[in-house]
Each structure stands twice: as structure tokens, then as C-alpha cells.
Design a protein around this motif. Structure first.
Motif, PDB file in Angstrom:
ATOM      1  N   ILE A 199       0.861  -1.186   0.000  1.00  0.00           N
ATOM      2  CA  ILE A 199       0.000   0.000   0.000  1.00  0.00           C
ATOM      3  C   ILE A 199       0.894   1.232   0.000  1.00  0.00           C
ATOM      4  O   ILE A 199       1.796   1.345   0.826  1.00  0.00           O
ATOM      5  N   PHE A 200       0.622   2.149  -0.931  1.00  0.00           N
ATOM      6  CA  PHE A 200       1.380   3.391  -1.031  1.00  0.00           C
ATOM      7  C   PHE A 200       0.423   4.501  -1.412  1.00  0.00           C
ATOM      8  O   PHE A 200      -0.466   4.315  -2.238  1.00  0.00           O
ATOM      9  N   THR A 201       0.587   5.667  -0.791  1.00  0.00           N
ATOM     10  CA  THR A 201      -0.206   6.830  -1.161  1.00  0.00           C
ATOM     11  C   THR A 201       0.578   8.094  -0.854  1.00  0.00           C
ATOM     12  O   THR A 201       1.637   8.045  -0.220  1.00  0.00           O
ATOM     13  N   GLU A 202       0.051   9.220  -1.322  1.00  0.00           N
ATOM     14  CA  GLU A 202       0.725  10.496  -1.100  1.00  0.00           C
ATOM     15  C   GLU A 202      -0.310  11.607  -1.022  1.00  0.00           C
ATOM     16  O   GLU A 202      -1.442  11.448  -1.486  1.00  0.00           O
ATOM     17  N   ALA A 203       0.096  12.742  -0.423  1.00  0.00           N
ATOM     18  CA  ALA A 203      -0.803  13.891  -0.300  1.00  0.00           C
ATOM     19  C   ALA A 203       0.030  15.141  -0.042  1.00  0.00           C
ATOM     20  O   ALA A 203       1.213  15.058   0.302  1.00  0.00           O
TER      21      ALA A 203
ATOM     22  N   LYS B 202      -3.043  16.265   7.014  1.00  0.00           N
ATOM     23  CA  LYS B 202      -4.487  16.062   7.152  1.00  0.00           C
ATOM     24  C   LYS B 202      -5.023  15.275   5.958  1.00  0.00           C
ATOM     25  O   LYS B 202      -5.768  14.307   6.134  1.00  0.00           O
ATOM     26  N   SER B 203      -4.637  15.680   4.758  1.00  0.00           N
ATOM     27  CA  SER B 203      -5.062  14.975   3.545  1.00  0.00           C
ATOM     28  C   SER B 203      -4.466  13.577   3.478  1.00  0.00           C
ATOM     29  O   SER B 203      -5.113  12.635   3.002  1.00  0.00           O
ATOM     30  N   LEU B 204      -3.233  13.432   3.966  1.00  0.00           N
ATOM     31  CA  LEU B 204      -2.574  12.125   3.937  1.00  0.00           C
ATOM     32  C   LEU B 204      -3.336  11.115   4.786  1.00  0.00           C
ATOM     33  O   LEU B 204      -3.495   9.960   4.387  1.00  0.00           O
ATOM     34  N   LYS B 205      -3.825  11.538   5.934  1.00  0.00           N
ATOM     35  CA  LYS B 205      -4.599  10.628   6.793  1.00  0.00           C
ATOM     36  C   LYS B 205      -5.835  10.119   6.059  1.00  0.00           C
ATOM     37  O   LYS B 205      -6.169   8.935   6.152  1.00  0.00           O
ATOM     38  N   ILE B 206      -6.504  10.995   5.328  1.00  0.00           N
ATOM     39  CA  ILE B 206      -7.681  10.595   4.559  1.00  0.00           C
ATOM     40  C   ILE B 206      -7.285   9.613   3.465  1.00  0.00           C
ATOM     41  O   ILE B 206      -7.952   8.588   3.258  1.00  0.00           O
ATOM     42  N   MET B 207      -6.174   9.899   2.758  1.00  0.00           N
ATOM     43  CA  MET B 207      -5.716   9.036   1.676  1.00  0.00           C
ATOM     44  C   MET B 207      -5.291   7.663   2.200  1.00  0.00           C
ATOM     45  O   MET B 207      -5.564   6.641   1.575  1.00  0.00           O
ATOM     46  N   VAL B 208      -4.615   7.632   3.347  1.00  0.00           N
ATOM     47  CA  VAL B 208      -4.177   6.365   3.944  1.00  0.00           C
ATOM     48  C   VAL B 208      -5.397   5.525   4.323  1.00  0.00           C
ATOM     49  O   VAL B 208      -5.457   4.327   4.031  1.00  0.00           O
ATOM     50  N   LYS B 209      -6.365   6.152   4.949  1.00  0.00           N
ATOM     51  CA  LYS B 209      -7.577   5.433   5.349  1.00  0.00           C
ATOM     52  C   LYS B 209      -8.285   4.854   4.127  1.00  0.00           C
ATOM     53  O   LYS B 209      -8.710   3.691   4.133  1.00  0.00           O
ATOM     54  N   ASP B 210      -8.385   5.642   3.062  1.00  0.00           N
ATOM     55  CA  ASP B 210      -9.017   5.180   1.833  1.00  0.00           C
ATOM     56  C   ASP B 210      -8.231   4.025   1.213  1.00  0.00           C
ATOM     57  O   ASP B 210      -8.812   3.038   0.772  1.00  0.00           O
ATOM     58  N   ALA B 211      -6.908   4.133   1.209  1.00  0.00           N
ATOM     59  CA  ALA B 211      -6.057   3.082   0.636  1.00  0.00           C
ATOM     60  C   ALA B 211      -6.199   1.778   1.419  1.00  0.00           C
ATOM     61  O   ALA B 211      -6.260   0.694   0.825  1.00  0.00           O
ATOM     62  N   VAL B 212      -6.267   1.867   2.743  1.00  0.00           N
ATOM     63  CA  VAL B 212      -6.442   0.667   3.574  1.00  0.00           C
ATOM     64  C   VAL B 212      -7.806   0.031   3.299  1.00  0.00           C
ATOM     65  O   VAL B 212      -7.910  -1.190   3.148  1.00  0.00           O
ATOM     66  N   ASN B 213      -8.840   0.856   3.197  1.00  0.00           N
ATOM     67  CA  ASN B 213     -10.182   0.328   2.912  1.00  0.00           C
ATOM     68  C   ASN B 213     -10.225  -0.370   1.558  1.00  0.00           C
ATOM     69  O   ASN B 213     -10.882  -1.398   1.415  1.00  0.00           O
ATOM     70  N   CYS B 214      -9.533   0.176   0.562  1.00  0.00           N
ATOM     71  CA  CYS B 214      -9.498  -0.445  -0.771  1.00  0.00           C
ATOM     72  C   CYS B 214      -8.683  -1.746  -0.767  1.00  0.00           C
ATOM     73  O   CYS B 214      -9.057  -2.715  -1.419  1.00  0.00           O
ATOM     74  N   HIS B 215      -7.573  -1.741  -0.031  1.00  0.00           N
ATOM     75  CA  HIS B 215      -6.683  -2.910   0.000  1.00  0.00           C
ATOM     76  C   HIS B 215      -7.326  -4.084   0.727  1.00  0.00           C
ATOM     77  O   HIS B 215      -7.188  -5.229   0.316  1.00  0.00           O
TER      78      HIS B 215
ATOM     79  N   ARG C  21      -1.333   3.192  12.199  1.00  0.00           N
ATOM     80  CA  ARG C  21      -0.281   3.946  12.887  1.00  0.00           C
ATOM     81  C   ARG C  21       0.601   4.606  11.832  1.00  0.00           C
ATOM     82  O   ARG C  21       1.078   3.945  10.911  1.00  0.00           O
ATOM     83  N   LEU C  22       0.800   5.923  11.966  1.00  0.00           N
ATOM     84  CA  LEU C  22       1.688   6.651  11.067  1.00  0.00           C
ATOM     85  C   LEU C  22       3.008   6.896  11.778  1.00  0.00           C
ATOM     86  O   LEU C  22       3.045   7.552  12.825  1.00  0.00           O
TER      87      LEU C  22
END
Length: 72
Positions: free
Chosen positions: A28-32, A36-49, A61-62
């Protein structure tokens, strides 16, 4: 399959600006642009994965790594 209770992301400054987040032990990899935006992107990436709710981690955990360079 055993349930993953926590997933850890390594968060680093992106040389082009913003932040990148890479999960440890998962693909899983994401960027922002900001944390604040990164937390949203990470959560979305985890839900998709982890499409199956039973296998989805309960905690994200970040681990934020900051490189600091200074002259002697």
C-alpha cells in the motif's frame, strides 16, 4: 486467515513537496500535499486494499520520519 489489528505506515517528506506513506508489510502506497489529507488518503487506501471487513486492521499507525540536515 488471522486478523490484522494494526497497520503501520512509514511517512516521509516527498522531495517534490507533500508527503508519501508506505505500509510496512503490505503493498500500500499513497501520497498527499499535507498531513491532514494524507490521513484521509491512507484510510481510503487501507479500505481499498482490505475489501473484507473481517481482515481490515482496526488501527492505522503513522510513523513520521523527518530528515534534518545541518552543517557542523
Amino acid at each position: 486467515m488471522s486478523q490484522l489489528t494494526e497497520i503501520v505506515f512509514l511517512v516521509e517528506d516527498d522531495p517534490d513537496g507533500g508527503y508519501t506513506a508506505r505500509a510496512l508489510g503490505e503493498s500500500i502506497f499513497t501520497e498527499a500535499d499535507d498531513l491532514k489529507s494524507l490521513k484521509i488518503m491512507v484510510k481510503d487506501a487501507v479500505n481499498c486494499h482490505f475489501e473484507n471487513l473481517e481482515n481490515r486492521p482496526k488501527i492505522i499507525r503513522l510513523h513520521i520520519v523527518k530528515d534534518e540536515v545541518f552543517a557542523l
